[in-house]
Scaffold this active site. Structure first.
Site, PDB file in Angstrom:
ATOM      1  N   HIS A 206       0.853  -1.193   0.000  1.00  0.00           N
ATOM      2  CA  HIS A 206       0.000   0.000   0.000  1.00  0.00           C
ATOM      3  C   HIS A 206       0.886   1.238   0.000  1.00  0.00           C
ATOM      4  CE1 HIS A 206      -3.283  -2.737   1.811  1.00  0.00           C
ATOM      5  NE2 HIS A 206      -3.471  -2.582   0.498  1.00  0.00           N
ATOM      6  N   GLU A 209       1.783   3.724   3.034  1.00  0.00           N
ATOM      7  CA  GLU A 209       2.335   3.102   4.248  1.00  0.00           C
ATOM      8  C   GLU A 209       3.861   3.151   4.173  1.00  0.00           C
ATOM      9  OE1 GLU A 209       0.202  -0.656   4.495  1.00  0.00           O
ATOM     10  OE2 GLU A 209      -1.712   0.402   4.315  1.00  0.00           O
ATOM     11  N   HIS A 333       2.938  -3.755   6.634  1.00  0.00           N
ATOM     12  CA  HIS A 333       1.908  -2.746   6.343  1.00  0.00           C
ATOM     13  C   HIS A 333       1.895  -1.778   7.520  1.00  0.00           C
ATOM     14  CE1 HIS A 333      -0.487  -4.566   2.933  1.00  0.00           C
ATOM     15  NE2 HIS A 333       0.292  -5.593   3.259  1.00  0.00           N
ATOM     16  N   GLU A 403       1.252  -5.233  10.854  1.00  0.00           N
ATOM     17  CA  GLU A 403       0.718  -3.865  10.779  1.00  0.00           C
ATOM     18  C   GLU A 403       1.565  -3.058  11.747  1.00  0.00           C
ATOM     19  OE1 GLU A 403      -1.579  -2.317   9.076  1.00  0.00           O
ATOM     20  OE2 GLU A 403      -2.718  -3.937   8.151  1.00  0.00           O
TER      21      GLU A 403
HETATM   22  O1  0X9 Z   1      -6.516  -4.551   4.666  1.00  0.00           O
HETATM   23  C1  0X9 Z   1      -5.325  -4.836   4.467  1.00  0.00           C
HETATM   24  O2  0X9 Z   1      -4.893  -5.133   3.356  1.00  0.00           O
HETATM   25  C2  0X9 Z   1      -4.348  -4.808   5.641  1.00  0.00           C
HETATM   26  N1  0X9 Z   1      -4.543  -3.630   6.436  1.00  0.00           N
HETATM   27  S1  0X9 Z   1      -4.109  -2.162   5.832  1.00  0.00           S
HETATM   28  O3  0X9 Z   1      -4.575  -1.147   6.770  1.00  0.00           O
HETATM   29  N2  0X9 Z   1      -2.543  -2.072   5.777  1.00  0.00           N
HETATM   30  O4  0X9 Z   1      -4.650  -2.025   4.544  1.00  0.00           O
HETATM   31  C3  0X9 Z   1      -4.601  -6.009   6.539  1.00  0.00           C
HETATM   32  C4  0X9 Z   1      -4.553  -7.313   5.827  1.00  0.00           C
HETATM   33  C5  0X9 Z   1      -4.876  -8.419   6.760  1.00  0.00           C
HETATM   34  N3  0X9 Z   1      -5.409  -9.496   6.013  1.00  0.00           N
HETATM   35  C6  0X9 Z   1      -6.705  -9.913   6.109  1.00  0.00           C
HETATM   36  N4  0X9 Z   1      -7.514  -9.519   7.047  1.00  0.00           N
HETATM   37  N5  0X9 Z   1      -7.075 -10.747   5.172  1.00  0.00           N
HETATM   38 ZN    ZN Z   2      -1.523  -1.968   4.038  1.00  0.00          ZN
END
Ligand code: 0X9
Ligand code: ZN
Length: 442
Positions: A206, A209, A333, A403
């Site tokens: 992303h 980030e 992330h 994260e």
């Molecule tokens: O949503 C995402 O891709 C990740 N969080 S972010 O705020 N960096 O965008 C978390 C991904 C975790 N994976 C799943 N929950 N599948």
């Molecule tokens: Zn992310």
């Protein structure tokens, strides 16, 4: 990054490029950038040391955001199911509280929110949201590494440590930038195969980030600087280590271009409806777009027209599929201080009890070292098509999402020191178990 790069790149230019060591006077080692230098620089970033155009004013930054239709909203949502549905509507969830979540949504998506019964507790334009944080942005971004600076650091590190490090491109982004991979291996260089167990660290799926580039980049510098310390020497002798700090460099450059921040999440694909970007962490072929992702191109969680439609995820796919020796993976992330493991795309634990034990033990150990919270990804929300589900499902890799800490996408320079140091500890732990993760299940 000016000061460091004027000297380091100059030294590097004198020493020749990664593939051109012959230009160096015989016996002279190429200059390197030390981990401490990088870290001290990041800590000491100042307004006079920025890579943004210095004429860029706060007014110009804000003016640009006036035409952006995104809103920063806080919406009532008290469990992961409500959060998953919000992702499907297209909400870009940034913060998760007990009873609500906050993040960005495009103005037209507000209608769907109320149709689905969500209560919007507060909303403000991205323009209003940006105003609160604006004064920190230029200095913070100046200390972080943009694409060119990241490339320069990687090239310098590889050139200065030719006996152990090499640099190669795993593919190109939508806009044609190389996706650089720093490899640490005492016997194999570049793309040559290795039988040694492999560990793979990645950042910046992303764009906004930016801390997720700094952590793996500085990890590379740290490992090389400490290559003769007993533990690290043992890891580097025994393992095949890969670091791709900046996967979505197009998005990164767009996010910081022309002295303004754009809260860019996705890559820079021009979609069929002329909107920009696919969410790379929804584009992998793991229950692709079955939940927690959107088929609408303008949505922030757009999964793309098909799994692996994007050159960035294609590059990761080819990279992983060509390296059967990979055992562990960390995808960085930001932000919220979590250590996540599969499944993320379905709301059940990893079925294989032995694997589950390894995931839980590794997750708990790394979380202990970072101070982050370990949990199954789907406990945050179910979101299909992410890197880790795919890497585990397709190749049995023990794949984690970190994260990183912070309270926003642009947390400033002060956070980097802590984030880097605790995450290096966790990354070293990952190296320690990469030889045989299943030992943890014994
Ligand atoms: O949503 C995402 O891709 C990740 N969080 S972010 O705020 N960096 O965008 C978390 C991904 C975790 N994976 C799943 N929950 N599948
Ligand atoms: Zn992310």
């Amino acid at each position: 990054m000016k000061n460091i790069f004027i000297s380091a790149v100059f030294a590097f230019a004198l020493a020749g490029t990664a593939g051109n060591a012959a230009a160096r006077p015989a016996g002279e080692k190429p200059a390197s950038i030390s981990f401490e230098q990088l870290l001290n620089h990041l800590k000491g970033g100042s307004v006079n040391d920025i890579s943004l155009p210095e004429a860029a004013s706060e007014i110009a930054i804000l003016e640009d955001l006036k035409n952006d239709d995104r809103l920063w909203v806080t919406v009532s949502a008290s469990d992961k199911y409500a959060r998953t549905l919000l992702l499907e509507i297209g909400m870009d969830i940034a913060e998760v509280g007990e009873k609500s979540v906050s993040g960005f949504i495009h103005t037209p998506e507000l209608v769907t929110l109320s149709e689905k019964g969500y209560v919007v507790q507060s909303r403000q334009s991205i323009y209003g949201y940006a105003k609160q944080y604006l004064k920190d942005f230029p200095a913070a971004d100046g200390a972080y590494h943009n694409y060119k600076e990241t490339t320069d650091v990687l090239q310098t590190l590889a050139a200065a440590n030719p006996e152990i490090a090499s640099l190669f491109s795993i593919g190109k982004t939508v806009e044609g930038r190389d996706i650089w991979c720093l490899r640490l291996n005492t016997s194999a260089k570049g793309e040559a195969p290795s039988q040694k167990p492999g560990a793979f660290y990645m950042g910046n799926h992303h764009a906004r980030e930016h801390l997720s580039n700094e952590v793996p980049l500085l990890l590379g510098a740290y490992l090389l600087e400490h290559k003769n310390d007993t533990d690290i020497k043992n890891y580097l002798n025994a393992l095949d280590v890969y670091i791709v700090p900046m996967l979505n460099s197009d998005g990164v450059e767009y996010d910081i271009a022309a002295g303004k921040y754009r809260w860019q999440r996705k890559n820079m694909r021009v979609n069929s409806d002329k909107s920009i970007g696919v969410d790379l962490n929804r584009n992998y072929d793991a229950l692709w777009c079955k939940g927690g992702a959107s088929h609408t191109p303008s949505a922030e969680t757009y999964c793309g027209p098909s799994a692996f439609s994007e050159p960035e995820t294609q590059a990761v796919k080819k990279f992983v599929e060509a390296r059967k020796n990979l055992k562990t993976l960390m995808s960085y992330h930001s932000y919220s201080g979590l250590l996540l493991y599969p499944w993320g795309g379905k709301d059940v634990p990893v079925e294989n009890a032995r694997d589950r034990k390894v995931f839980e033990k590794m997750g708990a150990a790394m979380a202990g070292l970072t101070g982050y919270k370990p949990e199954q990804s789907s406990d945050l929300y179910v979101a299909t098509g992410d890197t880790c589900d795919w890497a585990y499902a397709t190749a049995g890799i023990f794949a984690f999402t970190t994260e990183l800490e912070g309270n926003g996408f642009y947390p400033g320079v002060a956070i980097i020191d802590h984030a880097v140091s605790v995450n290096i500890k966790a990354a070293l732990y990952m190296l320690r178990v990469t030889g045989n993760p299943y030992k943890l299940a014994e």
